[in-house]
Design a protein around this motif. Structure first.
Motif, PDB file in Angstrom:
ATOM      1  N   LEU A 210       1.387  -1.379  -0.127  1.00 58.85           N
ATOM      2  CA  LEU A 210       0.199  -0.244   0.021  1.00 58.85           C
ATOM      3  C   LEU A 210       0.740   1.360   0.038  1.00 58.85           C
ATOM      4  CD1 LEU A 210      -2.539  -0.783   2.380  1.00 58.85           C
ATOM      5  CD2 LEU A 210      -3.153  -1.359  -0.094  1.00 58.85           C
ATOM      6  N   HIS A 211       1.954   1.520   1.117  1.00 60.37           N
ATOM      7  CA  HIS A 211       2.825   2.211   0.578  1.00 60.37           C
ATOM      8  C   HIS A 211       3.525   2.326  -0.983  1.00 60.37           C
ATOM      9  CE1 HIS A 211       3.734   3.097   4.431  1.00 60.37           C
ATOM     10  NE2 HIS A 211       3.783   2.412   4.871  1.00 60.37           N
ATOM     11  N   ASP A 212       3.722   1.262  -1.327  1.00 57.02           N
ATOM     12  CA  ASP A 212       4.865   1.756  -2.951  1.00 57.02           C
ATOM     13  C   ASP A 212       2.967   2.490  -3.870  1.00 57.02           C
ATOM     14  OD1 ASP A 212       6.347   0.446  -2.424  1.00 57.02           O
ATOM     15  OD2 ASP A 212       6.223  -1.595  -3.171  1.00 57.02           O
ATOM     16  N   LEU A 213       1.906   1.356  -3.509  1.00 58.99           N
ATOM     17  CA  LEU A 213       0.839   1.579  -4.378  1.00 58.99           C
ATOM     18  C   LEU A 213       0.974   3.417  -4.250  1.00 58.99           C
ATOM     19  CD1 LEU A 213      -2.132   1.109  -6.701  1.00 58.99           C
ATOM     20  CD2 LEU A 213      -2.847   1.194  -4.125  1.00 58.99           C
ATOM     21  N   ARG A 214       0.973   3.758  -2.915  1.00 66.42           N
ATOM     22  CA  ARG A 214       0.896   5.183  -2.624  1.00 66.42           C
ATOM     23  C   ARG A 214       1.711   6.116  -3.701  1.00 66.42           C
ATOM     24  NH1 ARG A 214       2.817   5.807   2.168  1.00 66.42           N
ATOM     25  NH2 ARG A 214       4.537   6.709   1.702  1.00 66.42           N
ATOM     26  N   ARG A 215       2.558   5.938  -3.688  1.00 66.65           N
ATOM     27  CA  ARG A 215       4.209   6.139  -3.971  1.00 66.65           C
ATOM     28  C   ARG A 215       3.778   6.209  -6.052  1.00 66.65           C
ATOM     29  NH1 ARG A 215       7.113   4.926   0.485  1.00 66.65           N
ATOM     30  NH2 ARG A 215       7.204   3.082   0.167  1.00 66.65           N
ATOM     31  N   LYS A 216       2.942   5.650  -6.182  1.00 65.64           N
ATOM     32  CA  LYS A 216       2.810   4.529  -7.683  1.00 65.64           C
ATOM     33  C   LYS A 216       2.118   5.677  -8.054  1.00 65.64           C
ATOM     34  CE  LYS A 216       2.281   1.694 -11.451  1.00 65.64           C
ATOM     35  NZ  LYS A 216       3.384   1.927 -12.208  1.00 65.64           N
ATOM     36  N   ILE A 217       0.628   6.465  -6.901  1.00 67.97           N
ATOM     37  CA  ILE A 217      -0.666   7.007  -7.425  1.00 67.97           C
ATOM     38  C   ILE A 217      -0.516   8.029  -6.987  1.00 67.97           C
ATOM     39  CG2 ILE A 217      -2.026   5.197  -7.811  1.00 67.97           C
ATOM     40  CD1 ILE A 217      -3.750   6.103  -6.357  1.00 67.97           C
ATOM     41  N   GLY A 218       0.565   8.453  -5.852  1.00 69.78           N
ATOM     42  CA  GLY A 218       0.115  10.141  -5.619  1.00 69.78           C
ATOM     43  C   GLY A 218      -0.194   9.522  -4.037  1.00 69.78           C
ATOM     44  N   ALA A 219       0.013  11.021  -3.082  1.00 68.26           N
ATOM     45  CA  ALA A 219      -0.239   9.974  -2.243  1.00 68.26           C
ATOM     46  C   ALA A 219      -2.035  11.189  -1.765  1.00 68.26           C
ATOM     47  CB  ALA A 219      -0.134  11.423  -1.144  1.00 68.26           C
ATOM     48  N   THR A 220      -1.835  11.924  -2.656  1.00 73.45           N
ATOM     49  CA  THR A 220      -3.702  12.739  -2.244  1.00 73.45           C
ATOM     50  C   THR A 220      -4.474  11.243  -3.244  1.00 73.45           C
ATOM     51  OG1 THR A 220      -3.103  14.769  -2.999  1.00 73.45           O
ATOM     52  CG2 THR A 220      -5.272  14.517  -3.693  1.00 73.45           C
ATOM     53  N   ALA A 221      -4.006  10.636  -4.619  1.00 72.57           N
ATOM     54  CA  ALA A 221      -5.127   9.698  -5.143  1.00 72.57           C
ATOM     55  C   ALA A 221      -5.528   9.008  -3.742  1.00 72.57           C
ATOM     56  CB  ALA A 221      -4.479   9.163  -6.804  1.00 72.57           C
ATOM     57  N   MET A 222      -4.237   8.687  -3.248  1.00 73.41           N
ATOM     58  CA  MET A 222      -4.736   7.625  -2.763  1.00 73.41           C
ATOM     59  C   MET A 222      -5.226   7.541  -1.185  1.00 73.41           C
ATOM     60  SD  MET A 222      -3.403   3.859  -1.530  1.00 73.41           S
ATOM     61  CE  MET A 222      -2.832   3.033  -0.717  1.00 73.41           C
ATOM     62  N   ALA A 223      -5.387   8.756  -0.545  1.00 74.51           N
ATOM     63  CA  ALA A 223      -6.537   9.268   0.404  1.00 74.51           C
ATOM     64  C   ALA A 223      -7.259   9.225  -0.523  1.00 74.51           C
ATOM     65  CB  ALA A 223      -5.643  10.768   1.250  1.00 74.51           C
ATOM     66  N   ASN A 224      -8.105   9.286  -1.372  1.00 76.30           N
ATOM     67  CA  ASN A 224      -8.569   9.148  -1.771  1.00 76.30           C
ATOM     68  C   ASN A 224      -9.517   8.289  -2.007  1.00 76.30           C
ATOM     69  OD1 ASN A 224      -9.461  12.101  -1.802  1.00 76.30           O
ATOM     70  ND2 ASN A 224      -8.314  12.875  -3.756  1.00 76.30           N
ATOM     71  N   LEU A 225      -8.546   7.024  -2.684  1.00 84.17           N
ATOM     72  CA  LEU A 225      -9.193   6.248  -3.151  1.00 84.17           C
ATOM     73  C   LEU A 225      -9.400   5.547  -1.754  1.00 84.17           C
ATOM     74  CD1 LEU A 225      -9.333   3.297  -4.736  1.00 84.17           C
ATOM     75  CD2 LEU A 225      -6.329   2.995  -4.038  1.00 84.17           C
ATOM     76  N   LEU A 226      -8.251   5.167  -0.389  1.00 80.83           N
ATOM     77  CA  LEU A 226      -8.822   4.344   0.756  1.00 80.83           C
ATOM     78  C   LEU A 226     -10.462   5.606   1.411  1.00 80.83           C
ATOM     79  CD1 LEU A 226      -5.739   3.532   2.409  1.00 80.83           C
ATOM     80  CD2 LEU A 226      -7.151   2.710   0.916  1.00 80.83           C
ATOM     81  N   LYS A 227     -10.298   6.304   1.261  1.00 79.65           N
ATOM     82  CA  LYS A 227     -12.247   6.798   1.373  1.00 79.65           C
ATOM     83  C   LYS A 227     -13.140   6.632   0.984  1.00 79.65           C
ATOM     84  CE  LYS A 227     -12.053  10.538   4.026  1.00 79.65           C
ATOM     85  NZ  LYS A 227     -12.428  11.658   4.975  1.00 79.65           N
ATOM     86  N   SER A 228     -12.689   6.833  -0.352  1.00 80.50           N
ATOM     87  CA  SER A 228     -13.698   6.013  -1.286  1.00 80.50           C
ATOM     88  C   SER A 228     -14.546   5.016  -1.181  1.00 80.50           C
ATOM     89  CB  SER A 228     -13.602   6.724  -3.204  1.00 80.50           C
ATOM     90  OG  SER A 228     -12.767   6.179  -3.337  1.00 80.50           O
ATOM     91  N   TYR A 229     -13.409   3.909  -1.057  1.00 80.17           N
ATOM     92  CA  TYR A 229     -13.144   2.544  -1.171  1.00 80.17           C
ATOM     93  C   TYR A 229     -14.633   2.584   0.196  1.00 80.17           C
ATOM     94  CZ  TYR A 229     -11.646  -2.024   0.380  1.00 80.17           C
ATOM     95  OH  TYR A 229     -11.119  -3.559   0.460  1.00 80.17           O
ATOM     96  N   ALA A 230     -13.456   2.861   1.313  1.00 84.63           N
ATOM     97  CA  ALA A 230     -14.248   2.621   2.950  1.00 84.63           C
ATOM     98  C   ALA A 230     -16.213   2.879   2.364  1.00 84.63           C
ATOM     99  CB  ALA A 230     -13.521   2.901   3.955  1.00 84.63           C
ATOM    100  N   ALA A 231     -16.255   3.490   1.840  1.00 87.79           N
ATOM    101  CA  ALA A 231     -17.677   4.883   1.732  1.00 87.79           C
ATOM    102  C   ALA A 231     -18.235   3.487   0.983  1.00 87.79           C
ATOM    103  CB  ALA A 231     -17.540   5.820   0.836  1.00 87.79           C
ATOM    104  N   ALA A 232     -18.483   3.018  -0.024  1.00 87.54           N
ATOM    105  CA  ALA A 232     -18.295   2.029  -1.427  1.00 87.54           C
ATOM    106  C   ALA A 232     -18.603   0.818  -0.490  1.00 87.54           C
ATOM    107  CB  ALA A 232     -17.599   2.185  -2.886  1.00 87.54           C
ATOM    108  N   HIS A 233     -17.795   0.654   0.671  1.00 91.12           N
ATOM    109  CA  HIS A 233     -18.195  -1.267   1.242  1.00 91.12           C
ATOM    110  C   HIS A 233     -18.395  -0.336   2.463  1.00 91.12           C
ATOM    111  CE1 HIS A 233     -16.445  -2.932  -2.185  1.00 91.12           C
ATOM    112  NE2 HIS A 233     -15.480  -2.382  -2.510  1.00 91.12           N
ATOM    113  N   TRP A 234     -18.964   0.461   2.751  1.00 92.67           N
ATOM    114  CA  TRP A 234     -19.666   0.844   4.015  1.00 92.67           C
ATOM    115  C   TRP A 234     -20.885  -0.474   4.585  1.00 92.67           C
ATOM    116  CZ3 TRP A 234     -16.821   3.770   6.470  1.00 92.67           C
ATOM    117  CH2 TRP A 234     -16.958   4.814   8.199  1.00 92.67           C
ATOM    118  N   TYR A 235     -20.101  -1.174   5.438  1.00 92.51           N
ATOM    119  CA  TYR A 235     -21.122  -2.184   6.339  1.00 92.51           C
ATOM    120  C   TYR A 235     -21.308  -3.511   5.109  1.00 92.51           C
ATOM    121  CZ  TYR A 235     -22.263   1.267   9.918  1.00 92.51           C
ATOM    122  OH  TYR A 235     -22.315   1.997  10.621  1.00 92.51           O
TER     123      TYR A 235
END
Length: 445
Positions: A388-413
């Motif tokens: 996941l650290h490597d993925l952040r480095r590959k796609i960028g910190a902002t994209a990674m932060a947005n990814l994890l928040k939207s991923y959590a929201a999409a699978h909430w509960y």
């Protein structure tokens, strides 16, 4: 759980996944039985080590394939000598109980008639829980009892059939759909009972207290019982946090852990979405061989800042964003370790991944890791967060932060799979093709 990183204690669980019982029709991909609602009423003995009472659970079938049976997972029967078990289910109503299976950890209950799509059912049974000796996630340390995974919970059927995996002591086997718990615990007033959900106490019979704990959209329910010391605080976001300690834990240690708990809960909530469970209970005992263990709104832990931040991150990855912990432990342990690094401002510099065999993959199941236990923490936790650290480095910190928040929201509960996360990551990566990234990091599925 943080056992492999904290202690290095490893155990091998014998046995492989048990094939699903053939159904009259091949099940579709819809996870069922769904919308479980558990109602439990238990009364303890004088110590809090034996509990007796009743459990009922209602459920629905959203699947086009009828439900002809349900399975209860009696996970803590692993801690007994089958057929002599610490969890006893009797007087089943709403269906016909079969024989205990999978080392006494699974109980088939045949429904009186097939439950069609959209139909609802309810089963009930008397329940007896005897907590065994030994400091464990189900065990006790003198007068302090830890009661994780003791309540029977519905197994899941999906496109693969019924999930009747064996218990693993290296990690977790647990796979459950989010449901509602209404649990009443009648206990001596001298015994405190930190638990999943939001608790309220009322006076019981002479010298006893009745604690009602209500947890909404949680995958399981755990509690502890004993003469704990208790301190409380509130996160900046308004979440009540209670820290319960055994007598050997100093007040300074307890206060330090309360600070970590409130700080990490707020940090995780900021990154992944608001903590939804009302309150969080932390139970401290330095005798836990496994380091720490997560349950919804309730964690067991050593006095360790790293371990506690990790277990509380599990509230999001496994708790809110569910996964099949036996099949894909990386989806909660790797993500939780990554969240822990973020909390401590660690960037994963120096991450190195060295595969030891062609069979070793980040996305291997606990069936594999129970046979290669010395590599479990290195790969699933260490390489997991490095990926996941490597993925952040590959796609960028902002994209990674947005990814994890939207991923959590999409699978909430809900439940996530490796394929779900890969798809979300590829969407976040835009024109950057992640195919070679997944191959190098051995993320398959």
């Amino acid at each position: 759980m943080l056992s492999r990183l904290m202690t290095g204690v490893l155990a091998v669980t014998a046995g492989l996944a048990v094939p699903a019982t053939p159904a009259a029709a091949a099940p579709d991909a819809t996870r069922t039985p769904a919308t479980p609602a558990y109602t439990i009423s238990l009364t303890s003995d004088a110590t809090g080590g034996t509990w007796t009472g009743h459990e009922s659970v209602s459920f629905s079938n959203p699947s086009a394939t009828p439900l002809t049976e349900v399975y209860l997972r009696l996970w803590d029967n692993y801690h007994g000598s089958c057929p002599s078990t610490p969890i006893t289910v009797s007087n089943v109503t709403g269906g016909t109980a079969g024989a205990l299976e999978v080392g006494c950890t699974a109980l088939k209950i045949t429904l009186p008639a097939p439950l069609a799509q959209g139909g609802t059912g309810t089963i009930g049974f008397d329940l007896r829980i005897v907590v065994p000796s030994g400091v464990d996630r189900f065990g006790h340390d003198g007068s302090y009892y830890f009661i994780g995974n003791a309540l029977p919970v519905l197994a899941v059927r999906d496109a693969a059939g019924w999930h009747l995996d064996p218990y693993t002591n290296n990690g977790e086997s647990f796979y459950a759909l989010a449901g509602d718990y209404d649990v009443t615990l009648d206990h001596p007033s001298s015994v405190l009972v930190p638990a999943t959900g939001t608790s309220t106490d009322t006076a019981g019979t002479s010298g006893r207290t009745v604690t009602r704990a209500v947890g909404k959209k949680v995958r399981e329910f755990a509690w502890a019982a004993g003469p704990f010391k208790k301190i409380s605080g509130t996160t900046a976001g308004g979440v009540a946090v209670n820290v319960y300690s055994v007598s050997s834990i100093s007040s300074s240690s307890a206060n330090s852990m309360l600070k970590v708990a409130t700080g990490s809960l707020d940090a995780h909530a900021g990154r992944f979405g608001a903590y939804p469970y009302g309150e969080a209970d932390v139970v401290l005992d330095n005798g836990f061989w496994f380091g720490g263990m997560e349950y919804p709104g309730f964690v067991l832990d050593l006095v360790s800042s790293t371990a506690l931040a990790h277990e509380l991150a599990h509230q999001w990855f496994y708790g809110i964003v569910g996964d099949d912990e036996y099949s894909t432990p990386w989806l909660d342990e790797g993500f939780t370790d990554y969240a822990t690094d973020l909390y401590f401002n660690k960037t994963g510099t120096g991450c190195g991944i060295t595969w030891q065999s062609s069979a070793e993959k980040l996305t291997n199941s606990m069936a594999y890791w129970d046979q290669h236990s010395s590599r479990y923490s290195t790969v699933v936790y260490g390489y997991g967060k490095c990926t996941l650290h490597d993925l952040r480095r590959k796609i960028g910190a902002t994209a990674m932060a947005n990814l994890l928040k939207s991923y959590a929201a999409a699978h909430w509960y809900g439940i996530s799979t490796v394929a779900d996360f890969k798809a979300a990551a590829q969407a976040a990566a835009g024109s950057t093709d992640l195919t070679s990234f997944w191959a190098a990091h051995r993320v398959e599925g």
